[in-house]
Design a protein around this motif. Structure first.
Motif, PDB file in Angstrom:
ATOM      1  N   PHE A 135       0.848  -1.194   0.000  1.00 48.71           N
ATOM      2  CA  PHE A 135       0.000   0.000   0.000  1.00 48.71           C
ATOM      3  C   PHE A 135       0.885   1.245   0.000  1.00 48.71           C
ATOM      4  CE2 PHE A 135      -2.641   3.168   2.302  1.00 48.71           C
ATOM      5  CZ  PHE A 135      -3.714   3.208   1.433  1.00 48.71           C
ATOM      6  N   PHE A 178       4.011   1.304  -0.867  1.00 53.27           N
ATOM      7  CA  PHE A 178       4.781   1.303  -2.111  1.00 53.27           C
ATOM      8  C   PHE A 178       4.009   2.019  -3.217  1.00 53.27           C
ATOM      9  CE2 PHE A 178       5.800  -0.876  -6.176  1.00 53.27           C
ATOM     10  CZ  PHE A 178       7.108  -0.462  -6.300  1.00 53.27           C
ATOM     11  N   GLY A 179       2.673   1.829  -3.236  1.00 52.13           N
ATOM     12  CA  GLY A 179       1.845   2.541  -4.205  1.00 52.13           C
ATOM     13  C   GLY A 179       2.068   4.040  -4.116  1.00 52.13           C
ATOM     14  N   PHE A 180       2.127   4.544  -2.860  1.00 54.59           N
ATOM     15  CA  PHE A 180       2.363   5.974  -2.682  1.00 54.59           C
ATOM     16  C   PHE A 180       3.808   6.340  -3.010  1.00 54.59           C
ATOM     17  CE2 PHE A 180      -1.601   5.498  -0.549  1.00 54.59           C
ATOM     18  CZ  PHE A 180      -2.248   6.702  -0.782  1.00 54.59           C
ATOM     19  N   LEU A 224       5.498   5.141  -5.237  1.00 55.98           N
ATOM     20  CA  LEU A 224       5.662   5.206  -6.688  1.00 55.98           C
ATOM     21  C   LEU A 224       5.500   6.637  -7.208  1.00 55.98           C
ATOM     22  CD1 LEU A 224       3.798   2.019  -7.984  1.00 55.98           C
ATOM     23  CD2 LEU A 224       6.208   2.523  -8.190  1.00 55.98           C
ATOM     24  N   VAL A 225       4.774   7.480  -6.459  1.00 55.81           N
ATOM     25  CA  VAL A 225       4.563   8.855  -6.919  1.00 55.81           C
ATOM     26  C   VAL A 225       5.889   9.602  -7.015  1.00 55.81           C
ATOM     27  CG1 VAL A 225       3.353  11.004  -6.467  1.00 55.81           C
ATOM     28  CG2 VAL A 225       2.210   8.830  -6.044  1.00 55.81           C
TER      29      VAL A 225
END
Lengths: 177, 522, 377
Positions: free
Chosen positions: A19, A21-23, A25-26
């Motif tokens: 979760f 990591f998703g952020f 990625l920004v």
């Protein structure tokens, strides 16, 4: 049962990690864009030129001025096209006017095409570094000082620099990234 | 309710049995029934789409409602029909196949199921909201799904969150069950392939569903809290959304197909009366498909403006996926080769799976070729491709599994004649529906349009007729299930002559509690 | 018996298809197009298609041969082999080699498509909900291109013409034999500019520009469509490109610029209510009717009604009405038409909205008043 608990905790950790990591990625995407010039997105900070001028090549530089959602500002590129040598300092002028009767805030977003040229396009000064606050009917001349890197790939003969003004009057002053 | 009736001990009576059950068989049945219901709801939406596309012009619905239908059809089929069906099969079969008494986390299991009805009730309720349901496609690209979205987008985001939590909890449960609860002598390389593929799928779910959750959370804060993750005006980037979405989306595609590979790898050996060819290579192929799925996401974005090097990388990586996928197909064919085959309904579905999924794989390979993708991208060729891998792929494998294990679930044989009817009608219907889509796509018809120019009319009519045939044939399946639950020829413990595995060691129907003492594995 | 009846049903359907196909124009394949790139993409597409067909025939013939010969009903006995390392290695390595063979031409074509050399004509293509804007860079020429199909055709009231949904009021005109560079961007959501005959498909992304190029070999009219879901009328924003000779292109440029100048000059004269109403109806159909609907009733709540609305009927809302047409409303499909339409068109459409569908305010908005509101420099 003990080993169940350990495995469950590990899996929950992995879920949480992904979760986050998703952020992550920004910003990672931004780093990735800076390195590869993906999307022609440019870093919004000034850069010094090295002073070496490569007169053997002349590159055509085009300027495009847009307003997003037909934002009611008059925004035009005074210099439509110019020819510069890599390493040479150049300046392009734009005119912008708020056509409404209220104060508005605009932010110019830069994009370079072909995208491979983006990381070789250095801006030493640019109106896009700051948001532009224009009062009712206020007109203003703005400009960008730039140079092309001498390492610009040989294959690139023409570069287009596009500015798009976005209306950020209603946007909260805190931006996400 | 189906399947788990007439047990000798255990189940509570009435509604409380279903509300509070922690039994993997009950929960599996509920998942399967739920997904069948969603399959029909999503299917009706597909039929509305096909009705509008019977001929050029606007006849049945208006464009804004058409967009809601395409969006909801995709979301419901992916998150409501296919994924829960696989979780249902895992619930029923994984404990039976590894000799475990139940799932490792039974109460969590109940919770993850009961999240789903709420998620989809919320999603479906957007249809009657002011401004309508989500209309930005199941891929919900920003800024169409943020700045320009209907007000119901918030409900959509929370529905995705709930469905996502349900999937993640389901996946954690499957992983813990498989890793910790196998019968003592069942080593990893002795596990049935359905268990193997589900283990890998569960890891994929844990890896990518949180990324989707993060992405929709960013949408939520962009819409309501003034952030600008995907808004260029605030320093964000709409293309970032696509990268995040497909980082989830491509592994998601394999989440919907890996368990199908497992099912086919159970069924083909049974009806060929011959062991699966290349068991180990099947396991390695599945694992490498799963790993590769993280490196190919941008092949959905070839026209977005990726630099040359990026295009090449994603093209090569995508092409590479066809190698392990090919290995699987060759293994199935080699399993059939020199077997002693019979063609009951599960086998028919499995053979159709192999043929039609391979066709979908070929069109996938064509789509992987980046220069050609500039012509294919966002046309009906893509629609044909992913329906070929999802309908005769995921859906047919689920049907095959249902026929294969239904006698074990209910204790009765299903009606073979009706089963074959269902198969042939579905087979003809689906090819009539989706094969012409290749042609209209190549000829230049974009996807997601409610009206089209006249040169596409004939093939669209064929697709629509096929769509109705396929849609209504699924009612035969309901009839088969109802008949089978009610009665029929009693099934033996080993239902199929060539069947191997622990699930056939328990009587049919499988008792409410099984393997309370771990079985011996040969 | 069952299979027999099913297969005869299939035969009947196939026969029916065959008789239809005898009369209809069934487009089956990708266009070869009219550019070098489109032709190399076509041949790439065909190569890969045939490779797939050959592999399919090989694999499926083995499978169906087994299905026919190794069935229990013909007395086949199952063997028990279950692995063979050599065979497995072969069918892993051979596909890799085939893929390499495919990747070589694909890479060459892709490099050709990413050519960044100098161009002769540069055109900025901007996607709007739901139309395209074309700006000829360095020519001071810019116009919008809208769907021109009669709404009655869409609503099945009259017969559809052969370019149904693939026709526009102002096509893009380009010269043949010249390198044309398209700079693609968007004003609102993501669109995608696609002309199959050129094999040009580029996503239009707000705030970013993308580029693509083409060199057209033949004079002709080429049609395409938006290829990225962009909202309600995604299916109704076609692209029409007319490729003409160099001389015709030069002629067209002069004429086009002259007609735009005439439109600007027309703002100076006096317009009657009737004239404005006639012109206003045309402008309304083209730009407003998609959302606010032909009868002005809108689609609640995304697209508000104009008929009998406060804004289009009350005298004190008159300036607000003009302002919203000129400046648009951010975050909605309501665009700032001040930048898109001429003063005459704006005056006409606002006059129309204030007098049509029983709004009958009698207001006349003059082009001059619009001009003074637009620019008070």
């Amino acid at each position: 049962m003990k080993s169940n608990r350990k495995l469950i905790l590990q899996l929950c950790g992995a879920t949480l990690g992904m979760f986050l990591f998703g952020f992550a990625l920004v910003p990672l995407y931004d780093v990735f864009c800076d390195i590869t010039g993906l999307n022609g997105k440019l870093e919004l900070v000034a850069k010094k030129s090295t002073g070496v001028i490569d007169t053997s090549r002349a590159i055509k530089v085009q300027f495009i001025a847009n307003t997003n959602e037909s934002m009611p500002w008059d925004f035009v590129a005074k210099d439509v096209e110019m020819t510069v040598h890599p390493g040479e300092n150049a300046r392009a002028d734009f005119f912008v006017q708020n056509l409404t009767n209220e104060q508005m805030v605009g932010q110019a977003i830069v994009s370079v095409s072909p995208s491979i040229g983006a990381k070789y396009f250095h801006k030493t000064q640019c109106f896009c570094f700051d948001r532009q606050v224009l009062n009712a009917k206020q007109a203003q001349d703005v400009s960008v000082l730039f140079s092309l890197d001498t390492d610009l790939p040989e294959s690139v003969k023409k570069i287009t620099l596009s500015y798009t003004f976005f209306d950020i009057t209603d946007l909260q002053p805190v931006a996400a990234n | 309710m189906t399947s788990a009736v007439d047990h000798h001990h255990g189940p509570a009576t009435g509604m409380t049995r279903w509300l509070f059950t922690t039994n993997h068989k009950d929960i599996g049945s509920m998942y399967l029934i739920f997904s069948l219901l969603m399959f029909f709801i999503g299917g009706s939406m597909a039929l509305i789409i096909r009705m509008e596309l019977v001929e050029p012009g606007l006849q049945v619905v208006q464009p804004e409602f058409f967009n809601q239908m395409t969006t909801m059809h995709g979301l419901i089929m992916v998150f409501g029909a296919v994924m829960p069906a696989f979780v249902g099969l895992a619930n029923w079969m994984v404990p039976l196949m590894i000799g475990a008494p139940d799932m490792a986390l039974p109460r969590l299991n109940n919770f993850s199921f009961w999240l789903l009805p709420f998620a989809f009730f919320m999603l479906l309720s957007t249809l009657v909201m002011d401004g309508g349901a989500p209309d930005f496609g199941w891929t919900f690209y920003a800024p169409l799904s943020t700045t320009y979205a209907p007000p119901s987008v918030t409900f959509f985001i929370f529905a995705i969150h709930l469905a996502g939590v349900s999937s993640i909890l389901g996946a954690i449960n499957v992983i813990v069950t498989i890793m910790n609860m196998r019968a003592p002598s069942m080593s990893y390389m002795k596990m049935p392939l359905f268990v193997w593929t589900w283990l890998i799928t569960a890891f994929l779910l844990v890896a990518v569903m949180p990324v989707l959750a993060g992405t929709v959370t960013m949408m939520l804060t962009d819409i309501h809290f003034g952030t600008s993750f995907f808004d260029a005006g605030g320093g964000g980037d709409p293309v970032l959304f696509q990268h995040l979405f497909w980082f989830f989306g491509h592994p998601e595609v394999y989440i919907m197909i890996l368990p199908a590979f497992g099912i086919i790898s159970q069924i083909v050996p049974t009806f060929s009366r011959k062991p699966l060819f290349g068991y180990a290579s099947m396991v390695y192929a599945t694992s490498s498909i799963a790993l590769l799925s993280f490196t190919v996401w941008a092949h959905h974005m070839f026209t977005v403006g990726i630099p040359l090097v990026g295009e090449l990388f994603f093209m090569y990586a995508t092409m590479l996926i066809s190698v392990p996928t090919g290995v699987k197909v060759f293994n199935w064919v080699a399993t059939m080769f020199r077997g002693s085959m019979t063609f009951e309904t599960p086998m028919l579905f499995a053979i159709a799976f192999i043929v039609l999924f391979t066709i979908g794989g070929f069109s996938g390979l064509m789509l992987a070729i980046s220069p050609a993708d500039f012509q294919y991208h966002d046309t009906y060729f893509v629609v044909a491709h992913f329906h070929y891998v999802l309908v005769p792929g995921a859906v047919f494998s689920i049907m095959a599994a249902a026929y294969y294990w239904m006698p074990k679930w209910t204790g009765n044989m299903y009606d073979e004649y009706l089963g074959k009817c269902h198969f042939w009608c579905s087979f003809v219907g689906l090819n009539l529906t989706f094969f012409p889509m290749h042609f209209v796509g190549l000829a230049g018809m974009p996807r997601r349009i409610p009206d089209y120019s006249i040169q596409f009319a004939d093939f669209n009519l064929v697709s629509s007729l096929g769509g109705f045939l396929f849609g209504f044939s699924q009612l035969i399946f309901v009839l088969v299930v109802v008949k089978c639950v009610k009665g029929g020829k009693k099934a033996e413990a080993v239902v199929w002559e060539g069947a191997e595995g622990l699930e056939w060691q328990v009587p049919s129907p499988a008792p409410y509690h099984t393997f309370e003492t771990p079985p011996e594995v040969k | 018996m069952k299979e027999r009846s099913c297969s005869s049903a299939v035969l009947i359907i196939l026969a029916a298809l065959w008789s239809v196909s005898a009369q209809a124009d069934w487009a089956l394949n990708m266009t070869e197009g009219v550019t070098e790139v489109s032709r190399s993409i076509y041949s790439l597409h065909m190569q890969i298609f045939w490779i797939c067909v050959v592999i399919a025939i090989a694999v499926f013939s083995v499978m169906f041969w087994s299905i026919i010969h190794h069935r229990k009903s013909v007395g086949a006995k199952a063997e028990q082999f279950h692995e063979n390392t050599t065979v497995e290695l072969i069918w892993t390595i051979v596909p890799v080699l085939i893929l390499v063979a495919m990747a070589v031409p694909a890479t060459t074509t892709l490099i050709e498509m990413y050519d960044t050399s100098d161009s002769d004509v540069d055109i900025q293509v901007t996607g709007y909900q739901w139309k395209w804007q074309y700006q000829y860079l360095g020519e001071d020429l810019s116009f919008f291109s809208n769907l021109s199909t009669n709404p009655d055709e869409i609503n099945n009231k009259v017969e559809k013409n052969k370019n149904y949904l693939l026709e526009v009021d102002e096509p893009l005109v380009v010269p043949i034999g010249k390198k044309i560079r398209f700079l693609v961007t968007s004003n609102d959501v993501i669109h995608s500019w696609w002309v199959p005959a050129f094999a040009v498909k580029r996503d239009a992304i707000p705030g970013f520009i993308n580029e693509s190029w083409t060199r057209i070999d033949e004079v002709g009219t080429y049609r395409g469509q938006c290829a990225e879901l962009c909202g309600k009328d995604h299916g109704f924003m076609p692209i029409v490109v007319q490729a003409v000779t160099d001389e015709d292109y030069a002629l067209w440029l002069t004429e086009k610029k002259a007609s735009i100048a005439a439109e600007v000059a027309a703002a100076a004269r006096v317009w009657s209510l009737e004239e404005l109403m006639v012109r206003g109806e045309q402008v309304y159909q083209k730009n407003c009717a998609a959302c606010h609907q032909v009868g002005g009733q809108g689609i609640s709540p995304m697209f508000p009604a104009l008929k009998a609305s406060a804004i289009a009927t009350q005298a004190e809302q008159r300036d607000a009405h003009i302002k919203i047409v000129l400046e648009g409303r951010a975050g909605t499909a309501m665009q700032a038409y001040g930048a898109q339409l001429s003063a005459v068109e704006l005056a006409a459409v606002i006059t129309y909205e204030r007098n049509a569908w029983g709004n009958d305010t009698g207001d006349i908005i003059t082009p001059q008043s619009i001009q003074s509101m637009l620019k008070s420099k």
